[in-house]
Design an enzyme around this catalytic site. Structure first.
Site, PDB file in Angstrom:
ATOM      1  N   VAL A  97       0.806  -1.109  -0.370  1.00 42.69           N
ATOM      2  CA  VAL A  97       0.305   0.088   0.010  1.00 42.69           C
ATOM      3  C   VAL A  97       1.186   1.013   0.446  1.00 42.69           C
ATOM      4  CG1 VAL A  97      -1.974   1.412   1.161  1.00 42.69           C
ATOM      5  CG2 VAL A  97      -2.031  -0.946   1.302  1.00 42.69           C
ATOM      6  N   ASP A 105       7.592   4.238   5.017  1.00 47.24           N
ATOM      7  CA  ASP A 105       6.435   5.582   5.049  1.00 47.24           C
ATOM      8  C   ASP A 105       7.007   6.071   4.610  1.00 47.24           C
ATOM      9  OD1 ASP A 105       4.287   6.739   6.066  1.00 47.24           O
ATOM     10  OD2 ASP A 105       3.889   5.651   6.906  1.00 47.24           O
ATOM     11  N   ASP A 163       6.907   9.710   2.094  1.00 51.66           N
ATOM     12  CA  ASP A 163       6.675  10.474   1.823  1.00 51.66           C
ATOM     13  C   ASP A 163       6.986  11.764   1.735  1.00 51.66           C
ATOM     14  OD1 ASP A 163       4.800   9.418   3.582  1.00 51.66           O
ATOM     15  OD2 ASP A 163       4.754  10.788   5.343  1.00 51.66           O
TER      16      ASP A 163
HETATM   17  C1  LIG Z   1     -14.219  21.147  -6.873  1.00 54.39           C
HETATM   18  C2  LIG Z   1     -13.114  20.929  -6.134  1.00 54.39           C
HETATM   19  C3  LIG Z   1     -12.312  19.431  -6.495  1.00 54.39           C
HETATM   20  C4  LIG Z   1     -11.058  19.771  -5.328  1.00 54.39           C
HETATM   21  C5  LIG Z   1     -10.044  18.429  -5.573  1.00 54.39           C
HETATM   22  C6  LIG Z   1      -9.964  17.207  -3.957  1.00 54.39           C
HETATM   23  C7  LIG Z   1      -9.647  18.282  -3.781  1.00 54.39           C
HETATM   24  C8  LIG Z   1      -8.775  17.483  -2.443  1.00 54.39           C
HETATM   25  C9  LIG Z   1      -8.191  18.313  -1.602  1.00 54.39           C
HETATM   26  C10 LIG Z   1      -7.935  17.823  -0.812  1.00 54.39           C
HETATM   27  C11 LIG Z   1      -7.436  16.450   0.213  1.00 54.39           C
HETATM   28  C12 LIG Z   1      -6.282  16.308   0.686  1.00 54.39           C
HETATM   29  C13 LIG Z   1      -5.581  15.142   1.646  1.00 54.39           C
HETATM   30  C14 LIG Z   1      -4.614  14.210   1.824  1.00 54.39           C
HETATM   31  C15 LIG Z   1      -5.036  13.729   2.323  1.00 54.39           C
HETATM   32  C16 LIG Z   1      -3.245  14.438   3.649  1.00 54.39           C
HETATM   33  C17 LIG Z   1      -3.531  13.102   4.179  1.00 54.39           C
HETATM   34  C18 LIG Z   1      -1.594  12.794   5.001  1.00 54.39           C
HETATM   35  O1  LIG Z   1      -1.311  11.825   3.991  1.00 54.39           O
HETATM   36  O2  LIG Z   1      -1.733  12.664   5.745  1.00 54.39           O
HETATM   37  C19 LIG Z   1      -0.415  12.831   6.180  1.00 54.39           C
HETATM   38  C20 LIG Z   1      -0.311  12.358   7.270  1.00 54.39           C
HETATM   39  C21 LIG Z   1       0.761  11.055   7.585  1.00 54.39           C
HETATM   40  O3  LIG Z   1       1.578  10.984   8.554  1.00 54.39           O
HETATM   41  P1  LIG Z   1       3.332  10.247   9.340  1.00 54.39           P
HETATM   42  O4  LIG Z   1       3.317   9.746  10.371  1.00 54.39           O
HETATM   43  O5  LIG Z   1       2.739   9.299   7.965  1.00 54.39           O
HETATM   44  O6  LIG Z   1       3.830  11.114   8.302  1.00 54.39           O
HETATM   45  C22 LIG Z   1       5.105  11.618   8.767  1.00 54.39           C
HETATM   46  C23 LIG Z   1       5.096  12.880   8.595  1.00 54.39           C
HETATM   47  O7  LIG Z   1       5.192  13.565   7.040  1.00 54.39           O
HETATM   48  C24 LIG Z   1       6.334  13.837   9.086  1.00 54.39           C
HETATM   49  O8  LIG Z   1       6.198  14.971   8.233  1.00 54.39           O
HETATM   50  P2  LIG Z   1       6.680  16.793   9.223  1.00 54.39           P
HETATM   51  O9  LIG Z   1       5.192  17.401   9.720  1.00 54.39           O
HETATM   52  O10 LIG Z   1       7.394  15.906  10.466  1.00 54.39           O
HETATM   53  O11 LIG Z   1       6.879  17.117   7.974  1.00 54.39           O
HETATM   54  C25 LIG Z   1       7.504  12.742   8.934  1.00 54.39           C
HETATM   55  O12 LIG Z   1       8.367  14.141   9.852  1.00 54.39           O
HETATM   56  C26 LIG Z   1       7.413  12.237   9.567  1.00 54.39           C
HETATM   57  O13 LIG Z   1       8.931  11.001   9.110  1.00 54.39           O
HETATM   58  C27 LIG Z   1       6.052  11.077   8.618  1.00 54.39           C
HETATM   59  O14 LIG Z   1       6.518   9.515   9.170  1.00 54.39           O
HETATM   60  O15 LIG Z   1      -1.502  12.324   8.392  1.00 54.39           O
HETATM   61  C28 LIG Z   1      -1.511  12.954   8.753  1.00 54.39           C
HETATM   62  O16 LIG Z   1      -1.602  13.410   9.780  1.00 54.39           O
HETATM   63  C29 LIG Z   1      -3.258  12.763   9.598  1.00 54.39           C
HETATM   64  C30 LIG Z   1      -4.543  13.582   9.400  1.00 54.39           C
HETATM   65  C31 LIG Z   1      -4.511  13.437   8.111  1.00 54.39           C
HETATM   66  C32 LIG Z   1      -5.481  14.487   7.567  1.00 54.39           C
HETATM   67  C33 LIG Z   1      -6.112  14.381   6.576  1.00 54.39           C
HETATM   68  C34 LIG Z   1      -6.735  15.834   6.197  1.00 54.39           C
HETATM   69  C35 LIG Z   1      -8.237  15.990   5.141  1.00 54.39           C
HETATM   70  C36 LIG Z   1      -9.107  16.627   5.117  1.00 54.39           C
HETATM   71  C37 LIG Z   1      -9.848  17.108   4.274  1.00 54.39           C
HETATM   72  C38 LIG Z   1      -9.941  16.880   2.872  1.00 54.39           C
HETATM   73  C39 LIG Z   1     -10.568  18.438   2.617  1.00 54.39           C
HETATM   74  C40 LIG Z   1     -11.084  17.854   1.366  1.00 54.39           C
HETATM   75  C41 LIG Z   1     -11.288  19.280   0.709  1.00 54.39           C
HETATM   76  C42 LIG Z   1     -12.283  19.255  -0.558  1.00 54.39           C
HETATM   77  C43 LIG Z   1     -13.456  20.245  -0.431  1.00 54.39           C
HETATM   78  C44 LIG Z   1     -12.927  19.634  -2.447  1.00 54.39           C
HETATM   79  C45 LIG Z   1     -14.411  20.577  -2.727  1.00 54.39           C
HETATM   80  N1  LIG Z   2       4.131  -0.059   4.930  1.00 53.08           N
HETATM   81  C1  LIG Z   2       4.009   0.597   6.320  1.00 53.08           C
HETATM   82  C2  LIG Z   2       3.602   2.154   6.655  1.00 53.08           C
HETATM   83  C3  LIG Z   2       3.563   1.910   8.182  1.00 53.08           C
HETATM   84  N2  LIG Z   2       4.037   0.996   9.151  1.00 53.08           N
HETATM   85  C4  LIG Z   2       3.759   1.830  10.442  1.00 53.08           C
HETATM   86  O1  LIG Z   2       2.796   2.567  10.445  1.00 53.08           O
HETATM   87  C5  LIG Z   2       3.809   3.968  11.039  1.00 53.08           C
HETATM   88  C6  LIG Z   2       2.869   4.798  10.552  1.00 53.08           C
HETATM   89  O2  LIG Z   2       1.944   5.158  10.545  1.00 53.08           O
HETATM   90  P1  LIG Z   2       0.820   6.332  10.033  1.00 53.08           P
HETATM   91  O3  LIG Z   2      -0.727   6.083   9.965  1.00 53.08           O
HETATM   92  O4  LIG Z   2       1.352   7.555   9.720  1.00 53.08           O
HETATM   93  O5  LIG Z   2       0.324   5.557   8.366  1.00 53.08           O
HETATM   94  C7  LIG Z   2       4.809   3.870  11.346  1.00 53.08           C
HETATM   95  O6  LIG Z   2       5.911   4.445  11.745  1.00 53.08           O
HETATM   96  C8  LIG Z   2       5.030   1.676  10.783  1.00 53.08           C
HETATM   97  O7  LIG Z   2       5.378   1.503  12.229  1.00 53.08           O
HETATM   98  C9  LIG Z   2       3.888  -0.194   8.878  1.00 53.08           C
HETATM   99  O8  LIG Z   2       4.887  -1.124   9.907  1.00 53.08           O
HETATM  100  N3  LIG Z   2       4.692  -0.722   7.833  1.00 53.08           N
HETATM  101 MG   LIG Z   3       1.762   6.022   6.495  1.00 48.64          MG
HETATM  102 MG   LIG Z   4       3.579   9.042   5.997  1.00 49.53          MG
END
Ligand SMILES: CCCCCCCC/C=C\CCCCCCCC(=O)OC[C@H](COP(=O)(O)O[C@@H]1[C@H](O)[C@H](OP(=O)(O)O)[C@@H](O)[C@H](O)[C@H]1O)OC(=O)CCCCCCC/C=C\CCCCCCCC
Ligand SMILES: Nc1ccn([C@@H]2O[C@H](COP(=O)(O)O)[C@@H](O)[C@H]2O)c(=O)n1
Ligand SMILES: [Mg+2]
Ligand SMILES: [Mg+2]
Length: 218
Positions: free
Chosen positions: A31, A87, A91
């Site tokens: 995935v 992951d 990113d």
């Molecule tokens: C008619 C109009 C057309 C419109 C077209 C469609 C528009 C669609 C718009 C938006 C959709 C956006 C979706 C974005 C979703 C993002 C999800 C995501 O990937 O979140 C990332 C994060 C994952 O965390 P991780 O722990 O895996 O990642 C860490 C992170 O990268 C750290 O980075 P840093 O912060 O430090 O820079 C790293 O340090 C670390 O290494 C790394 O592991 O997930 C989250 O954070 C969870 C929260 C997700 C929230 C998603 C919210 C989506 C909300 C709304 C969508 C809005 C849609 C509105 C559309 C309107 C159109 C009508």
């Molecule tokens: N292929 C993967 C991807 C992620 N993980 C575990 O999930 C944590 C990240 O969680 P998200 O909800 O932000 O995707 C990552 O720190 C790993 O622990 C994994 O094991 N294998």
């Molecule tokens: Mg992830």
């Molecule tokens: Mg990620």
């Protein structure tokens, strides 16, 4: 902020889908890889041509894989160091493709050196924001700050603006102004976040060094 408040909601919504993928025998790593490939394809095929609507629709379909992969790993009880590394590393690749695709548009038919530079700044500063945390944690600090604009905010602000800007091609007038506004917001927000994280690491490093030398003297 989104990571704090929206994650729980998306975890609830995506858990049944993650469970279905598990039943189908799909692995979390698959995935992660397919999701990143889809984001890259959406960004690098559509954005350089100015197809912001279809690019954003494609990216949105795949970007949620970043929430599904971890969810699957947790359901399987198989969260791993390798998974965390894969992951986070992918990113960075996905983010580079999104802002790289936009920079290519502005360097070409988008014809704006200023916006090309702002987009490159978004790309680079986003990577540095993530690096500050990764490096701080690698040297044993807690890095107890997320900052103003984390990855989720960078993506939501940019993708919402991109998607709506794309409606210009369907005849909505003036709406394309949203993208430059969003890019400036992401650029300034990322700069602020970078400073917040660097200041935190500096303070935590000084405290840790002081504790270590105090411990050595005693
Ligand atoms: C008619 C109009 C057309 C419109 C077209 C469609 C528009 C669609 C718009 C938006 C959709 C956006 C979706 C974005 C979703 C993002 C999800 C995501 O990937 O979140 C990332 C994060 C994952 O965390 P991780 O722990 O895996 O990642 C860490 C992170 O990268 C750290 O980075 P840093 O912060 O430090 O820079 C790293 O340090 C670390 O290494 C790394 O592991 O997930 C989250 O954070 C969870 C929260 C997700 C929230 C998603 C919210 C989506 C909300 C709304 C969508 C809005 C849609 C509105 C559309 C309107 C159109 C009508
Ligand atoms: N292929 C993967 C991807 C992620 N993980 C575990 O999930 C944590 C990240 O969680 P998200 O909800 O932000 O995707 C990552 O720190 C790993 O622990 C994994 O094991 N294998
Ligand atoms: Mg992830
Ligand atoms: Mg990620």
């Amino acid at each position: 902020m989104l990571n704090k408040y929206a994650r729980a909601f998306f975890t609830r919504v995506l858990t049944p889908f993650a469970a279905l993928l598990i039943r189908l025998g799909v692995s979390p790593d698959a995935v992660t890889l397919i999701g990143t490939g889809g984001v890259m394809a959406g960004a690098l095929v559509f954005y350089p041509q100015g197809e912001f609507f279809w690019g954003t629709v494609t990216i949105t379909l795949f970007v949620f894989s970043d929430l599904v992969d971890g969810n699957m790993a947790r359901q399987l009880g198989r969260s791993s160091r390798w998974g965390a590394f894969l992951d986070s590393t992918l990113d960075r690749v996905a983010d580079a493709a999104i802002f790289g695709g936009l920079a290519l548009w502005y360097a070409g038919r988008g014809d704006s050196l200023t916006l090309c530079a702002v987009t490159i700044f978004c790309l680079a500063s986003g990577q540095v924001v993530s690096y500050t945390k990764a490096r701080g944690e690698a040297i044993g600090l807690p890095v107890n700050v997320n900052g103003l604009v984390e990855r989720a905010e960078r993506l939501v602000i940019s993708l919402v603006a991109c998607g709506f800007s794309g409606l210009h091609k369907f005849g909505v007038p003036g709406i394309q102004i949203l993208l430059p506004i969003a890019l400036w917001i992401v650029a300034v927000g990322s700069l602020v976040t970078m400073v917040q994280r660097v200041v935190t690491v500096r303070r935590e490093a000084a405290e840790a060094d002081a504790a270590a030398s105090g411990g050595g003297a005693g």
